[in-house]
Design a protein around this motif. Structure first.
Motif, PDB file in Angstrom:
ATOM      1  N   GLY A   1     -35.858   3.669 -15.471  1.00  0.00           N
ATOM      2  CA  GLY A   1     -37.052   3.652 -14.651  1.00  0.00           C
ATOM      3  C   GLY A   1     -37.955   2.455 -14.872  1.00  0.00           C
ATOM      4  N   GLU A   2     -37.512   1.480 -15.659  1.00  0.00           N
ATOM      5  CA  GLU A   2     -38.364   0.344 -15.999  1.00  0.00           C
ATOM      6  C   GLU A   2     -38.181  -0.857 -15.075  1.00  0.00           C
ATOM      7  OE1 GLU A   2     -37.648  -0.571 -20.070  1.00  0.00           O
ATOM      8  OE2 GLU A   2     -38.443   1.347 -20.805  1.00  0.00           O
ATOM      9  N   THR A   3     -37.103  -0.854 -14.291  1.00  0.00           N
ATOM     10  CA  THR A   3     -36.786  -1.984 -13.416  1.00  0.00           C
ATOM     11  C   THR A   3     -36.480  -1.475 -12.020  1.00  0.00           C
ATOM     12  OG1 THR A   3     -35.840  -3.189 -15.293  1.00  0.00           O
ATOM     13  CG2 THR A   3     -35.274  -3.978 -13.109  1.00  0.00           C
ATOM     14  N   LEU A   4     -36.875  -2.244 -11.024  1.00  0.00           N
ATOM     15  CA  LEU A   4     -36.586  -1.912  -9.638  1.00  0.00           C
ATOM     16  C   LEU A   4     -35.709  -3.015  -9.054  1.00  0.00           C
ATOM     17  CD1 LEU A   4     -37.289   0.219  -7.476  1.00  0.00           C
ATOM     18  CD2 LEU A   4     -39.194  -1.253  -6.787  1.00  0.00           C
ATOM     19  N   PHE A   5     -34.505  -2.661  -8.626  1.00  0.00           N
ATOM     20  CA  PHE A   5     -33.600  -3.603  -7.964  1.00  0.00           C
ATOM     21  C   PHE A   5     -33.811  -3.490  -6.459  1.00  0.00           C
ATOM     22  CE2 PHE A   5     -31.704  -2.676 -12.052  1.00  0.00           C
ATOM     23  CZ  PHE A   5     -31.308  -3.924 -12.490  1.00  0.00           C
ATOM     24  N   MET A   6     -33.579  -4.598  -5.744  1.00  0.00           N
ATOM     25  CA  MET A   6     -33.908  -4.625  -4.321  1.00  0.00           C
ATOM     26  C   MET A   6     -33.190  -5.776  -3.626  1.00  0.00           C
ATOM     27  SD  MET A   6     -37.700  -6.299  -4.791  1.00  0.00           S
ATOM     28  CE  MET A   6     -37.932  -5.352  -6.304  1.00  0.00           C
ATOM     29  N   ILE A   7     -33.356  -5.838  -2.304  1.00  0.00           N
ATOM     30  CA  ILE A   7     -32.979  -7.011  -1.525  1.00  0.00           C
ATOM     31  C   ILE A   7     -34.252  -7.793  -1.232  1.00  0.00           C
ATOM     32  CG2 ILE A   7     -32.044  -7.854   0.650  1.00  0.00           C
ATOM     33  CD1 ILE A   7     -29.944  -6.769  -1.264  1.00  0.00           C
ATOM     34  N   HIS A   8     -34.243  -9.053  -1.627  1.00  0.00           N
ATOM     35  CA  HIS A   8     -35.406  -9.931  -1.473  1.00  0.00           C
ATOM     36  C   HIS A   8     -35.017 -11.113  -0.594  1.00  0.00           C
ATOM     37  CE1 HIS A   8     -38.886 -12.419  -2.592  1.00  0.00           C
ATOM     38  NE2 HIS A   8     -38.029 -13.412  -2.798  1.00  0.00           N
ATOM     39  N   ARG A   9     -35.864 -11.428   0.372  1.00  0.00           N
ATOM     40  CA  ARG A   9     -35.613 -12.613   1.198  1.00  0.00           C
ATOM     41  C   ARG A   9     -36.380 -13.792   0.618  1.00  0.00           C
ATOM     42  NH1 ARG A   9     -36.799 -12.153   7.393  1.00  0.00           N
ATOM     43  NH2 ARG A   9     -38.969 -12.165   6.657  1.00  0.00           N
TER      44      ARG A   9
ATOM     45  N   PHE B   1     -31.068 -13.603   2.053  1.00  0.00           N
ATOM     46  CA  PHE B   1     -31.257 -12.279   1.477  1.00  0.00           C
ATOM     47  C   PHE B   1     -30.442 -12.166   0.192  1.00  0.00           C
ATOM     48  CE2 PHE B   1     -32.104 -11.954   5.970  1.00  0.00           C
ATOM     49  CZ  PHE B   1     -33.241 -11.137   6.033  1.00  0.00           C
ATOM     50  N   SER B   2     -31.100 -11.918  -0.921  1.00  0.00           N
ATOM     51  CA  SER B   2     -30.454 -11.881  -2.234  1.00  0.00           C
ATOM     52  C   SER B   2     -30.828 -10.614  -2.976  1.00  0.00           C
ATOM     53  CB  SER B   2     -30.881 -13.094  -3.073  1.00  0.00           C
ATOM     54  OG  SER B   2     -30.606 -14.310  -2.411  1.00  0.00           O
TER      55      SER B   2
ATOM     56  N   TRP C   1     -26.593 -13.260   2.436  1.00  0.00           N
ATOM     57  CA  TRP C   1     -26.581 -12.056   3.268  1.00  0.00           C
ATOM     58  C   TRP C   1     -26.295 -10.813   2.428  1.00  0.00           C
ATOM     59  CZ3 TRP C   1     -28.700 -12.409   7.806  1.00  0.00           C
ATOM     60  CH2 TRP C   1     -28.668 -13.632   8.503  1.00  0.00           C
ATOM     61  N   ASP C   2     -26.975 -10.674   1.299  1.00  0.00           N
ATOM     62  CA  ASP C   2     -26.775  -9.501   0.453  1.00  0.00           C
ATOM     63  C   ASP C   2     -27.495  -8.286   1.041  1.00  0.00           C
ATOM     64  OD1 ASP C   2     -25.497 -11.270  -1.193  1.00  0.00           O
ATOM     65  OD2 ASP C   2     -27.120 -11.383  -2.671  1.00  0.00           O
ATOM     66  N   GLU C   3     -26.951  -7.113   0.774  1.00  0.00           N
ATOM     67  CA  GLU C   3     -27.566  -5.870   1.236  1.00  0.00           C
ATOM     68  C   GLU C   3     -27.036  -4.698   0.414  1.00  0.00           C
ATOM     69  OE1 GLU C   3     -24.865  -4.461   4.933  1.00  0.00           O
ATOM     70  OE2 GLU C   3     -25.966  -6.314   5.288  1.00  0.00           O
ATOM     71  N   SER C   4     -27.692  -3.572   0.531  1.00  0.00           N
ATOM     72  CA  SER C   4     -27.244  -2.281  -0.019  1.00  0.00           C
ATOM     73  C   SER C   4     -26.948  -2.301  -1.508  1.00  0.00           C
ATOM     74  CB  SER C   4     -25.998  -1.799   0.745  1.00  0.00           C
ATOM     75  OG  SER C   4     -26.231  -1.748   2.122  1.00  0.00           O
ATOM     76  N   PRO C   5     -27.884  -2.696  -2.366  1.00  0.00           N
ATOM     77  CA  PRO C   5     -27.603  -2.665  -3.809  1.00  0.00           C
ATOM     78  C   PRO C   5     -27.536  -1.244  -4.345  1.00  0.00           C
ATOM     79  CG  PRO C   5     -29.914  -3.170  -3.426  1.00  0.00           C
ATOM     80  CD  PRO C   5     -29.256  -3.150  -2.070  1.00  0.00           C
ATOM     81  N   SER C   6     -26.666  -1.046  -5.330  1.00  0.00           N
ATOM     82  CA  SER C   6     -26.532   0.251  -6.001  1.00  0.00           C
ATOM     83  C   SER C   6     -26.290  -0.022  -7.476  1.00  0.00           C
ATOM     84  CB  SER C   6     -25.362   1.047  -5.395  1.00  0.00           C
ATOM     85  OG  SER C   6     -25.215   2.295  -6.028  1.00  0.00           O
TER      86      SER C   6
ATOM     87  N   PHE D   1     -23.216  -4.540  -4.577  1.00  0.00           N
ATOM     88  CA  PHE D   1     -23.892  -4.751  -3.305  1.00  0.00           C
ATOM     89  C   PHE D   1     -22.893  -5.293  -2.297  1.00  0.00           C
ATOM     90  CE2 PHE D   1     -24.247  -8.497  -5.921  1.00  0.00           C
ATOM     91  CZ  PHE D   1     -24.056  -9.570  -5.066  1.00  0.00           C
ATOM     92  N   ALA D   2     -23.281  -5.280  -1.032  1.00  0.00           N
ATOM     93  CA  ALA D   2     -22.456  -5.860   0.022  1.00  0.00           C
ATOM     94  C   ALA D   2     -22.966  -7.258   0.328  1.00  0.00           C
ATOM     95  CB  ALA D   2     -22.504  -4.998   1.277  1.00  0.00           C
TER      96      ALA D   2
END
Length: 427
Positions: A339-347, A352-353, A372-377, A387-388
């Motif tokens: 819960g200490e880090t938030l992963f995301m897609i950032h432009r 998009f990375s 063109w990164d998306e959908s991180p898990s 990610f895709a």
């Protein structure tokens, strides 16, 4: 007109392609300079249809934490700790050594393995695992998990699984499929096929079910499917958007984005009673919910500030708080297990990375250099993110270490692969 919800983005590039029902393959794209040297010697004894030592070596290499010695540089072939001469392995700069042997037991095999600390000149781990003939890869992943944990102190995630979606065919003849495979892309199994899009697979906390979005009825709907029995139930069929399902940590609730009352908003469904609770209320698009590990809040994407940003919703206070302020586009937030880090897609400037934000100081770090990164898990041990992304004209899956120092791709032989979801630990 408002921007299309981010969870629809991935399929904009799936107008052409070929379905890949075979296993995914791994291509290492970046190694870590800080990786730990380790030698994994070919296991002695019974000849097997799978190379156990090679699978273990590959697993450890893919983690980005280890740099296995190539077989051409192995100076000896011990199969037990009694045969190990520590000074020989120090000469080739190996910090650790894995040895083992295999024997047949009825219809299966017994795999014995040991881990040695070369510079400490001690046996760190010794164990035997019994597997059937079709569980050899699983046995190897189990060994990788044990070795990884013994050295790093963090539970290994090599025995986990991934879900993903593939697409084939041209516009009027497209076919989509939902797959489940081992974390390294092997042993792929097709769960569902459809001529309409399948999106947003999400694992239940026990790893026994998948929730996902299917358009097979002509409109988006959320389904829950039991992986062991293939039995599935449709849990939403409202008009408009039914999207982005996310399981609560206790497995009793499903968060989602629904537009049944106007704009897409965040709702939570009690799975047992099928009752719905609406969480957000505004004129913006609220989508892509994901639970915090403690189950007391959710992160979601909203364009209420003018562009997609991440917000936290507290189930206790009922209030939303903006989390991301770096850049004008941050979406698809996913918490690390602690819960200490938030992963995301950032432009950013290059496109998009995948990025991460330290929630204690709000520092944002970009982890990938693709466009063109998306959908991180996030892997259940927090060490890797799948990610895709786009490789040439094809959609592929890619994995990056949580520190950004190592990465590899999981392309298919043909076609597009999207919407990855990393399973929880498979107990």
């Amino acid at each position: 007109m408002k921007r299309l919800a981010p969870f629809m983005l991935g399929w904009l590039m799936l107008l052409v392609g070929n379905l890949a029902s075979a296993d995914l393959t791994i291509e290492i794209t970046k190694g870590s300079d800080e990786a730990i040297p380790i030698a994994v010697v070919p296991f002695g004894g019974q000849q097997l249809p799978e190379d156990i030592a090679q699978i273990v070596s590959d697993d450890l290499a893919h983690s980005g934490q280890f740099d296995p010695l190539s077989r051409s540089t192995l100076i000896a072939s011990p199969t037990t700790s009694d045969e190990v001469r520590y000074r020989d392995w120090r000469a080739v700069d190996s910090n650790y050594l894995v040895v083992g042997q295999v024997s047949q037991t009825g219809q299966g095999y017994r795999i014995q393995f040991e881990l040695m600390d070369i510079y400490g000149e001690r046996r760190m781990l010794g164990e035997a695992v019994n597997v059937s003939a079709n569980q050899l890869r699983s046995g190897a992943h189990y060994i990788s998990d044990k070795v990884y944990e013994a050295i790093t102190g963090v539970r290994g995630a090599f025995s986990t699984r991934i879900a993903y979606v593939t697409a084939e065919g041209a516009a009027d003849n497209r076919r989509f499929a939902l797959h489940v495979a081992d974390a390294d892309g092997h042993n792929s199994q097709q769960i569902l096929t459809s001529r309409e899009p399948i999106m947003s697979p999400a694992w239940s906390p026990d790893g026994n079910k998948l929730a996902y979005v299917s358009f097979e009825s002509g409109n988006s709907a959320i389904y829950i499917q039991n992986l062991a029995t293939s039995q599935r139930v449709q849990v939403t069929s409202f008009s408009g958007i039914n999207g982005a399902p996310a399981w609560s940590p206790d497995g009793r609730k499903l968060a989602m984005s629904l537009s049944k009352d106007g704009q897409p908003e965040i709702y939570v469904m009690d799975i047992g009673s099928r009752s719905f609770q609406r969480l957000t209320r505004n004129e913006s698009i609220d989508t892509e919910p994901s639970w915090a590990p403690d189950g007391n809040s959710l992160v979601f994407t909203s364009d209420r500030s003018g562009g997609p940003q991440l917000y936290s919703y507290s189930l206790g206070s009922g209030e939303s708080q903006r989390l991301t302020f770096t850049g004008n586009y941050n979406s698809r937030g996913r918490y690390s297990p602690d819960g200490e880090t938030l992963f995301m897609i950032h432009r950013g400037n290059s496109g998009f990375s995948v990025a991460k934000q330290n929630l204690s100081n709000d520092r944002l770090t970009i982890l990938t250099d693709s466009q063109w990164d998306e959908s991180p898990s996030v892997a259940p041990n927090g060490s890797m993110v799948i990610f895709a992304t786009q490789q040439g004209n094809s959609g592929v899956l890619s994995v990056v270490s949580a520190d950004g120092n190592a990465s590899y791709r999981l392309p298919s032989a043909e076609g597009d692969v999207r919407e990855p979801a990393w399973s929880p630990f498979m107990n």
